[in-house]
Design a protein around this motif. Structure first.
Motif, short mmCIF file in Angstrom:
data_model
loop_
_atom_site.label_atom_id
_atom_site.label_comp_id
_atom_site.label_asym_id
_atom_site.label_seq_id
_atom_site.Cartn_x
_atom_site.Cartn_y
_atom_site.Cartn_z
N GLU A 143 2.20 -2.13 -4.68
CA GLU A 143 1.27 -1.91 -3.56
C GLU A 143 0.01 -1.19 -4.02
O GLU A 143 -1.10 -1.57 -3.66
N ARG A 144 0.19 -0.14 -4.79
CA ARG A 144 -0.96 0.67 -5.20
C ARG A 144 -1.80 -0.07 -6.25
O ARG A 144 -1.27 -0.80 -7.08
N GLN A 171 8.68 0.23 -6.31
CA GLN A 171 7.98 -0.98 -5.87
C GLN A 171 6.61 -0.62 -5.31
O GLN A 171 5.61 -1.29 -5.59
N MET A 172 6.56 0.45 -4.49
CA MET A 172 5.31 0.86 -3.85
C MET A 172 4.25 1.22 -4.88
O MET A 172 3.13 0.71 -4.82
N ARG A 223 -0.30 4.06 4.24
CA ARG A 223 0.13 5.20 3.42
C ARG A 223 -1.05 6.09 3.05
O ARG A 223 -0.97 7.31 3.15
N HIS A 281 8.63 8.35 0.59
CA HIS A 281 8.71 7.76 -0.76
C HIS A 281 10.14 7.44 -1.15
O HIS A 281 10.36 6.77 -2.15
N GLN A 291 10.95 2.72 4.99
CA GLN A 291 11.47 1.52 4.35
C GLN A 291 11.31 0.33 5.29
O GLN A 291 11.24 0.49 6.51
N SER A 302 4.13 9.46 4.87
CA SER A 302 4.69 8.21 4.38
C SER A 302 5.84 8.51 3.42
O SER A 302 5.64 9.13 2.38
#
Length: 400
Positions: A162-163, A157-158, A57, A277, A242, A275
């Protein structure tokens, strides 16, 4: 002298890409690529060994910054820009911007005033001047940008899982573009490829194109607000989407075979290193801004564009027309016209028609869900020719 010539040539290419084409967002098509090898070496040295390995991403965002896809941004958003975009969907200047563009990190040693080398799969992509290091308000970012703070949403969630917990803002100096299986033309290159002084209708997708999609974007050229000599730019996102979507490399191959099979002179193809979202209405605005930078004047807005369902109960996070409504509201200010996505259906009697025509004439509609299509693919069953292009089905079978 060679470096100067290269920079001049690059600037000339950007200037040429503006002639007879729509103006980029904010009025300037940004190009952050450094031409001089000496300057690149000096920039890398200035990082003093500090590096950040980009996620897939991150690498998409770095690339779009470097080539001007996110014009007028010249780097990742500082805290004031981030807060303004999260809260108001606008930069501090008042310029519309759909979603924040940020660099995250878990490295507590990175400080404002330092330079850091952004790497990706063994490549040196860019050097970032760290202008600010800040703690984002992730619950507010989620609520404002995605319309929910629920972890059932993939975008939430991302940003939550993730971040990293720290964001950094600052200018980007481009060293090289990521090496990809699918070549992504820059905004200047796409603009140069498109005809001048005519409408360009963008079609965004993140899945293989089937016959109903093809009917949809070719019929968009007949819309009342599109000029008779208008063209389509099919501009799929090939970055992460996704988890259950078809991989970008496979999608790219389906587009390439379809481009050859249809060979339509009014349909142009390019690929976007973006990417997804799944942010619904806010993401529709982001897509319109990006496509404006790539030279598009119109944008096809489908039902539930960039929509998402709960990973637990399957409930939609957005209304079917939320993205269309916001896009229409902002269309004039953005300088990008919206073209509503037609509801195309296949009928036994007349092939593809709009749903209202099918209803008026009481035609028999044939349906095949995406889930059923995937089941048939896996089982090796024949796919109806009315539903999908043979070339696309072949690629999907090979990579199933």
């Amino acid at each position: 002298r060679m470096a100067t010539t290269s920079v001049a040539a690059s600037a000339a290419a950007v200037d040429a890409s503006l002639e007879g084409k729509t103006q980029p967002h904010g009025g300037e098509l940004v190009n952050l690529m450094v031409a001089s090898e000496e300057e690149k070496a000096a920039l890398i040295a200035s990082c003093e060994g500090r590096t950040i390995e980009c996620s897939d991403r991150n690498a998409c965002d770095v690339e779009l910054l470097m080539v001007g896809g996110f014009s007028p941004l010249k780097g990742f958003m500082n805290e004031d820009e981030y807060t303004s975009v999260v809260e108001t969907m606008r930069m501090p200047s008042g310029l519309l911007f759909g979603l924040p563009v940020v660099m995250d990190t878990t490295d507590a040693s990175l400080k404002a005033g330092q330079n850091v080398l952004l790497t990706y799969n063994g490549q040196n992509l860019a050097v970032m001047e760290i202008e600010s290091v800040y703690k984002p308000n992730k619950p507010l970012e989620a609520k404002q940008c995605y319309g929910t703070s629920s972890l059932e949403h993939p975008g939430v969630q991302m940003i939550s899982m993730e971040r990293g917990g720290t964001y950094m803002g600052g200018k980007i100096h481009g060293l090289e573009l990521p090496t990809r299986v699918f070549p992504c033309k820059t905004p200047a290159e796409v603009r140069e490829m498109l005809p001048a002084n005519c409408d360009v209708v963008a079609f965004q997708c993140r899945n293989p194109v089937h016959k109903a999609h093809y009917e949809l974007f070719t019929r968009a050229l007949d819309a009342e607000n599109v000029s008779s000599d208008g063209v389509v730019l099919v501009h799929p996102t090939c970055g992460p989407t996704q988890d259950d979507d078809i991989p970008g490399v496979v999608r790219y191959r389906t587009y390439e075979v379809l481009k050859e099979e249809t060979a339509n002179p009014r349909v142009n193809w390019a690929y976007l290193p973006y990417s997804m979202h799944m942010a619904g209405p806010r993401e529709a605005i982001q897509h319109m801004i990006i496509r404006k930078n790539y030279g598009c004047t119109h944008f096809i807005i489908g039902r539930d564009m960039a929509g998402s369902k709960s990973c637990l109960d399957g409930e939609d996070f957005y209304g079917a027309y939320d993205a269309q409504d916001l896009a229409k509201e902002m269309s004039k200010e953005l300088g990008v016209d919206t073209v509503p996505s037609l509801n195309i259906v296949y009928t036994e009697e007349e092939g593809y028609v709009t749903a209202d025509v099918a209803s008026e004439k009481n035609l028999h509609i044939k349906k095949l869900s995406g889930t059923k299509f995937r089941q048939m693919l896996r089982a090796g069953e024949d796919i109806p020719e009315w539903f999908a292009f043979k070339s696309v089905v072949s690629v999907l079978r090979e990579n199933n």
